[in-house]
Design a protein around this motif. Structure first.
Motif, short mmCIF file in Angstrom:
data_model
loop_
_atom_site.label_atom_id
_atom_site.label_comp_id
_atom_site.label_asym_id
_atom_site.label_seq_id
_atom_site.Cartn_x
_atom_site.Cartn_y
_atom_site.Cartn_z
N ARG A 32 -6.73 -4.91 36.52
CA ARG A 32 -5.48 -4.45 35.88
C ARG A 32 -4.58 -5.61 35.50
O ARG A 32 -3.77 -5.48 34.58
CB ARG A 32 -4.75 -3.49 36.82
CG ARG A 32 -5.47 -2.16 37.03
CD ARG A 32 -4.73 -1.29 38.01
NE ARG A 32 -3.37 -1.03 37.56
CZ ARG A 32 -2.39 -0.62 38.38
NH1 ARG A 32 -2.64 -0.44 39.66
NH2 ARG A 32 -1.19 -0.39 37.90
N VAL A 33 -4.71 -6.74 36.20
CA VAL A 33 -3.94 -7.91 35.82
C VAL A 33 -4.35 -8.38 34.43
O VAL A 33 -3.53 -8.76 33.60
CB VAL A 33 -4.13 -9.04 36.85
CG1 VAL A 33 -3.48 -10.34 36.37
CG2 VAL A 33 -3.56 -8.63 38.20
N PHE A 34 -5.65 -8.31 34.13
CA PHE A 34 -6.17 -8.81 32.87
C PHE A 34 -6.08 -7.77 31.76
O PHE A 34 -6.15 -8.11 30.58
CB PHE A 34 -7.62 -9.26 33.05
CG PHE A 34 -7.74 -10.49 33.90
CD1 PHE A 34 -7.77 -11.74 33.33
CD2 PHE A 34 -7.79 -10.39 35.28
CE1 PHE A 34 -7.86 -12.88 34.11
CE2 PHE A 34 -7.88 -11.51 36.07
CZ PHE A 34 -7.91 -12.75 35.48
N ASP A 35 -5.94 -6.52 32.12
CA ASP A 35 -5.84 -5.46 31.13
C ASP A 35 -4.41 -5.24 30.65
O ASP A 35 -4.18 -4.46 29.74
CB ASP A 35 -6.37 -4.14 31.71
CG ASP A 35 -7.88 -3.99 31.49
OD1 ASP A 35 -8.43 -4.76 30.70
OD2 ASP A 35 -8.47 -3.12 32.12
N THR A 36 -3.45 -5.88 31.29
CA THR A 36 -2.04 -5.66 30.98
C THR A 36 -1.33 -6.99 30.77
O THR A 36 -1.94 -8.06 30.88
CB THR A 36 -1.34 -4.89 32.13
OG1 THR A 36 -1.29 -5.75 33.29
CG2 THR A 36 -2.10 -3.61 32.48
N ASP A 37 -0.03 -6.92 30.50
CA ASP A 37 0.74 -8.14 30.32
C ASP A 37 1.03 -8.86 31.63
O ASP A 37 1.67 -9.91 31.63
CB ASP A 37 2.04 -7.87 29.57
CG ASP A 37 2.84 -6.72 30.14
OD1 ASP A 37 2.37 -6.06 31.09
OD2 ASP A 37 3.96 -6.45 29.63
N LEU A 38 0.52 -8.35 32.75
CA LEU A 38 0.64 -9.08 34.01
C LEU A 38 -0.09 -10.41 33.95
O LEU A 38 0.26 -11.35 34.67
CB LEU A 38 0.08 -8.24 35.16
CG LEU A 38 0.89 -7.03 35.60
CD1 LEU A 38 0.10 -6.21 36.60
CD2 LEU A 38 2.23 -7.45 36.19
N LYS A 39 -1.10 -10.50 33.09
CA LYS A 39 -1.86 -11.74 33.00
C LYS A 39 -1.02 -12.93 32.60
O LYS A 39 -1.36 -14.07 32.89
CB LYS A 39 -3.03 -11.57 32.02
CG LYS A 39 -2.64 -11.26 30.60
CD LYS A 39 -3.88 -11.10 29.74
CE LYS A 39 -3.54 -10.58 28.33
NZ LYS A 39 -3.31 -9.12 28.38
#
Length: 226
Positions: free
Chosen positions: A51-58
């Motif tokens: 989910r980190v890589f699927d969202t702007d959290l990355k």
């Protein structure tokens, strides 16, 4: 979820530089200590870390992956005994090499692919090569890392780093945010990342988080006194 149908959104080669502001707030340090064949480690990578890589959290995270976990090093000859057997030692080394030879933009999709197949009980030594080919990566870099002794050195380094954790590793996955362990609340890692980030505005992914119950670990350290 199968990797073949999974697309990581807009992973760029600038090491996830955060573009909300010209002046960049300090990123959140996220570390994962894991074993490649530990079911809980696999679930964390496939259900939460992705989910980190699927969202702007990355854009706000510095990710550090350490494959080793509850493995043991025999001091007299520096050999490794892994909790889930020799195949786990093999894949711990494969993923340690991937983390060394490829940037995060390449090695995380590779690790995600490998862990997806291993989680689906595809226990074969050629899984990693299938993933490399699927992603258009050159497997030669990994083979060279493993055959020249670099892979073993990386595992010994991971063993030392894991042994120095304070508080010490108790089970897997062992997740830290800004060096603070989440203990068994690792399923809520997204909430911890959002709370730790001091920038404004926060990523949109932080607006949709919800609390997830803690779960017992299936990968506790073995009882060495038995």
């Amino acid at each position: 979820m199968t990797y073949a149908s999974h697309s990581f959104n807009n992973i760029s080669d600038d090491r996830f530089s955060y573009r909300f502001h010209q002046s960049q707030p300090r990123k959140v340090n996220l570390a994962l200590y894991y074993e490649t064949l530990c079911p809980d480690s696999q679930s964390f990578i496939l259900d939460h870390l992705v989910r980190v890589f699927d969202t702007d959290l990355k854009f706000i995270v510095n990710l550090h992956l350490v494959p080793f976990g509850n493995a043991r090093i025999f001091p007299h000859n520096k050999t490794v005994n892994c909790q889930h057997g020799s195949l786990e030692c093999y894949y711990n080394t494969i993923e340690a090499c991937a983390l060394k030879v490829w940037p995060l933009t390449l090695n995380f999709p590779f690790i995600h692919c490998v862990e997806t197949r291993l989680h689906q009980k595809d226990k074969d030594t050629n899984v990693w090569q299938l993933c490399a080919n699927h992603l258009g990566l050159n497997p030669g870099s990994i083979k060279k890392c493993c055959t020249t002794g670099l892979g073993n050195k990386l595992i010994l380094h991971n063993a030392e780093e894991t042994s120095k954790l304070n508080p010490p590793l108790k089970y897997l996955p062992w997740v830290t945010v800004n060096d603070e362990p989440l203990f068994r609340d690792y399923n809520n890692v997204i909430n911890y990342i959002c709370n730790a980030y001091r920038g404004n505005p926060k990523p949109s992914a932080c607006k949709t988080t919800s609390s997830i119950p803690q779960s017992p670990s299936l990968c506790d350290p073995p009882n060495l006194e038995k």
